[in-house]
Design a protein around this motif. Structure first.
Motif, PDB file in Angstrom:
ATOM      1  N   LEU B 123      50.240  42.852  31.263  1.00 46.64           N
ATOM      2  CA  LEU B 123      49.692  41.759  32.079  1.00 46.64           C
ATOM      3  C   LEU B 123      48.855  42.325  33.228  1.00 46.64           C
ATOM      4  O   LEU B 123      47.858  41.732  33.639  1.00 46.64           O
ATOM      5  N   LEU B 125      47.185  45.101  33.000  1.00 47.27           N
ATOM      6  CA  LEU B 125      45.919  45.536  32.388  1.00 47.27           C
ATOM      7  C   LEU B 125      44.978  44.341  32.245  1.00 47.27           C
ATOM      8  O   LEU B 125      43.772  44.448  32.492  1.00 47.27           O
ATOM      9  N   ALA B 126      45.558  43.195  31.835  1.00 43.21           N
ATOM     10  CA  ALA B 126      44.737  41.982  31.713  1.00 43.21           C
ATOM     11  C   ALA B 126      44.130  41.628  33.067  1.00 43.21           C
ATOM     12  O   ALA B 126      42.947  41.288  33.163  1.00 43.21           O
ATOM     13  N   ALA B 127      44.940  41.728  34.117  1.00 45.85           N
ATOM     14  CA  ALA B 127      44.443  41.406  35.463  1.00 45.85           C
ATOM     15  C   ALA B 127      43.330  42.366  35.868  1.00 45.85           C
ATOM     16  O   ALA B 127      42.308  41.951  36.425  1.00 45.85           O
ATOM     17  N   ARG B 128      43.501  43.650  35.553  1.00 47.87           N
ATOM     18  CA  ARG B 128      42.471  44.636  35.926  1.00 47.87           C
ATOM     19  C   ARG B 128      41.188  44.396  35.147  1.00 47.87           C
ATOM     20  O   ARG B 128      40.091  44.595  35.651  1.00 47.87           O
ATOM     21  N   SER B 129      41.322  43.943  33.888  1.00 41.62           N
ATOM     22  CA  SER B 129      40.106  43.657  33.113  1.00 41.62           C
ATOM     23  C   SER B 129      39.384  42.426  33.667  1.00 41.62           C
ATOM     24  O   SER B 129      38.230  42.187  33.345  1.00 41.62           O
ATOM     25  N   LEU B 130      40.066  41.661  34.498  1.00 41.34           N
ATOM     26  CA  LEU B 130      39.446  40.468  35.101  1.00 41.34           C
ATOM     27  C   LEU B 130      38.961  40.743  36.529  1.00 41.34           C
ATOM     28  O   LEU B 130      38.646  39.818  37.267  1.00 41.34           O
ATOM     29  N   GLY B 131      38.976  42.004  36.916  1.00 44.06           N
ATOM     30  CA  GLY B 131      38.394  42.365  38.211  1.00 44.06           C
ATOM     31  C   GLY B 131      39.408  42.669  39.297  1.00 44.06           C
ATOM     32  O   GLY B 131      39.010  42.943  40.435  1.00 44.06           O
ATOM     33  N   ALA B 132      40.699  42.639  38.986  1.00 44.06           N
ATOM     34  CA  ALA B 132      41.710  42.927  40.019  1.00 44.06           C
ATOM     35  C   ALA B 132      41.888  44.447  40.156  1.00 44.06           C
ATOM     36  O   ALA B 132      41.898  45.165  39.159  1.00 44.06           O
ATOM     37  N   ALA B 137      46.529  43.497  41.183  1.00 42.85           N
ATOM     38  CA  ALA B 137      47.185  43.133  39.922  1.00 42.85           C
ATOM     39  C   ALA B 137      48.706  43.093  40.103  1.00 42.85           C
ATOM     40  O   ALA B 137      49.387  42.180  39.614  1.00 42.85           O
TER      41      ALA B 137
END
Lengths: 227, 233
Positions: B123, B125-132, B137
């Motif tokens: 989760l 990683l998902a946040a980091r892929s969205l710019g966090a 994150a």
């Protein structure tokens, strides 16, 4: 011209050694191969979520990774949208807040209202991921990635957990997204039919290396029985 | 409210003060260590685990003695605190809070670590892929999802702080109205068992201790179950 240039090597703790090199400027490029061939690892490297032991990744005029020059742009700064196989929606946030998570952190020209319209998410906004079906979750995940303003979209087997009828519907949504926003996309799949339907260009991975490359119909259909 | 004497009320208030202060002071380091232990893959992880868990298995008096050596007015840390902040640790309620924090730290870390382990690391990683960024994150995804476990850790830590005796008496002494918490008060009444009414005083504080400990355990258990049921939906 949205050119992605990828050349990385990586040795995993298990037996797989990855040595993958390709260039693509297609609108939708499919990474095709059997499980364990390294498709997902390549996506993670492009997104900046996995650092390869050596190599380089360039997109347009940007260098995201060059291990020889010590360059490694962080995941947050690559502006890459990632749709994971099992969607990875944030369970504590409503659909609306999931959709806006990336947009709050990056500026984006993509209008939330239009994304909600194209992906038909209007009725889901107040709901939480645990109350969504598999297909709804993937639509939300796609919308969430789009709204983070990606310059490249990565989809990791987004239909793997869905039944055939639902796959067809989600592919239609995906094609609408490509037609509307023209975001260059890398689409991972091990289904020839899926790849032939959505991709302009396919790169076949075999045990961590690039096998065949070309138009999906030329590469996948003649060898359909072997996939 | 005359069912407790003034002295007993003060011991109860001091116990809460010490427990709350211990938990508040331990929270940030316990979250950091719990997160590192849940996510960090290294061959040196055992060393961190060993250091964190030592106060759990060491005799509390030994813990107290080590704290006394470090935080005495002429000790390496005590002299610095006194010079820079004018803060005296030994024979004050700050000492009792410090002793309680050190002894309850492993329990807090254990509960918090379990809570982080229950959150899918992808989760973030998902946040980091969205710019966090990494901390964003953690702050916006992992910590909210683990919050009930973190709270359960705080409740456990608080309960352990209320019962702390061995390290506290070495560092903070047993001064009525200043450092005498419930366990120290019970010890004092027990030592003066021939005094009229001391039995009743002991039983009142024993009853309160049992009620507080049981309440804290039930609360912690309930929070952990809610965390588990959230994860399964």
């Amino acid at each position: 011209m949205n050119r992605l240039s990828f050349h990385c090597t990586h040795q995993f703790a298990g037996s797989l050694a990855l040595d993958v090199a390709f260039d693509t400027s297609a609108q939708v490029t499919a990474l095709f191969g059997h499980s364990g061939s390294g498709k997902t690892s390549v996506l993670y490297m492009i997104a900046g979520l996995l650092r390869p032991h050596a190599g380089s990744i360039h997109f347009e005029d940007q260098t995201w990774l060059d291990t020889r020059r010590g360059i490694n742009v962080g995941a947050a700064d690559r502006r890459v949208g990632f749709v994971f196989q099992d969607h990875l929606l944030f369970p504590h946030l409503s659909v609306e807040r999931n959709l806006m998570y990336g947009r709050r952190r990056r500026s984006s020209a993509i209008e939330p209202r239009r994304v909600i319209e194209v992906l038909e998410l209007g009725d889901l906004l107040a709901r939480y991921p645990r109350n969504l079906s598999g297909g709804e979750k993937q639509r939300v995940a796609l919308g969430r990635s789009l709204l983070s303003g990606p310059q490249l979209l990565l989809l990791d087997e987004p239909l793997a957990a869905l039944d055939e009828a639902l796959k067809d519907r989600i592919l239609t949504y995906f094609q609408r997204v490509v037609a509307e926003w023209h975001v260059p996309t890398i689409y991972v799949s091990h289904s020839p039919a899926e790849v032939c339907r959505v991709a302009d260009h396919v790169i076949v991975l075999e045990q961590g290396r690039v096998g065949q490359v070309g138009r999906p119909a030329d590469v996948l259909l003649p060898n359909q029985s072997s996939w | 409210m005359d069912w407790l004497t003034d002295e007993e009320w003060v011991a109860l208030r001091l116990s809460f003060q010490v427990g709350l202060c211990a938990v508040a002071g331990s929270l940030v380091p316990a979250v950091a260590v719990g997160y590192v232990l849940a996510r960090w893959q290294s061959r040196w992880k055992w060393l961190l685990e060993l250091v964190v868990n030592l106060p759990l298995v060491m005799p509390p008096v030994v813990t107290g003695y080590l704290l006394l050596v470090c935080f005495a007015p002429r000790g390496p840390l005590g002299s610095l605190l006194e010079r820079w902040l004018g803060l005296r640790i030994v024979l004050t309620w700050w000492g009792a809070a410090l002793a309680a924090a050190v002894v309850s730290f492993p329990l807090m870390v254990r509960a918090i670590r379990l809570a982080f382990q229950a959150v899918d690391p992808r989760l973030e990683l998902a946040a980091r892929s969205l710019g966090a960024r990494r901390f964003d994150a953690f702050w916006s995804v992992t910590l909210p999802l683990a919050r009930r476990g973190v709270l359960a850790g705080c409740v456990l830590g608080f309960a352990r702080s209320l019962g702390e005796f061995g390290a506290t008496i070495v560092v903070a002494g047993n001064i009525i109205g200043e450092t005498q918490t419930i366990p120290l008060a019970i010890f004092s009444y027990f030592a003066a068992a021939n005094r009229p009414g001391s039995d009743a005083q002991i039983w009142r504080l024993v009853g309160i201790s049992i009620a507080l400990a049981a309440g804290a355990l039930l609360a912690s258990e309930w929070l952990e179950r809610r965390q588990a049921s959230r994860e399964s939906t």
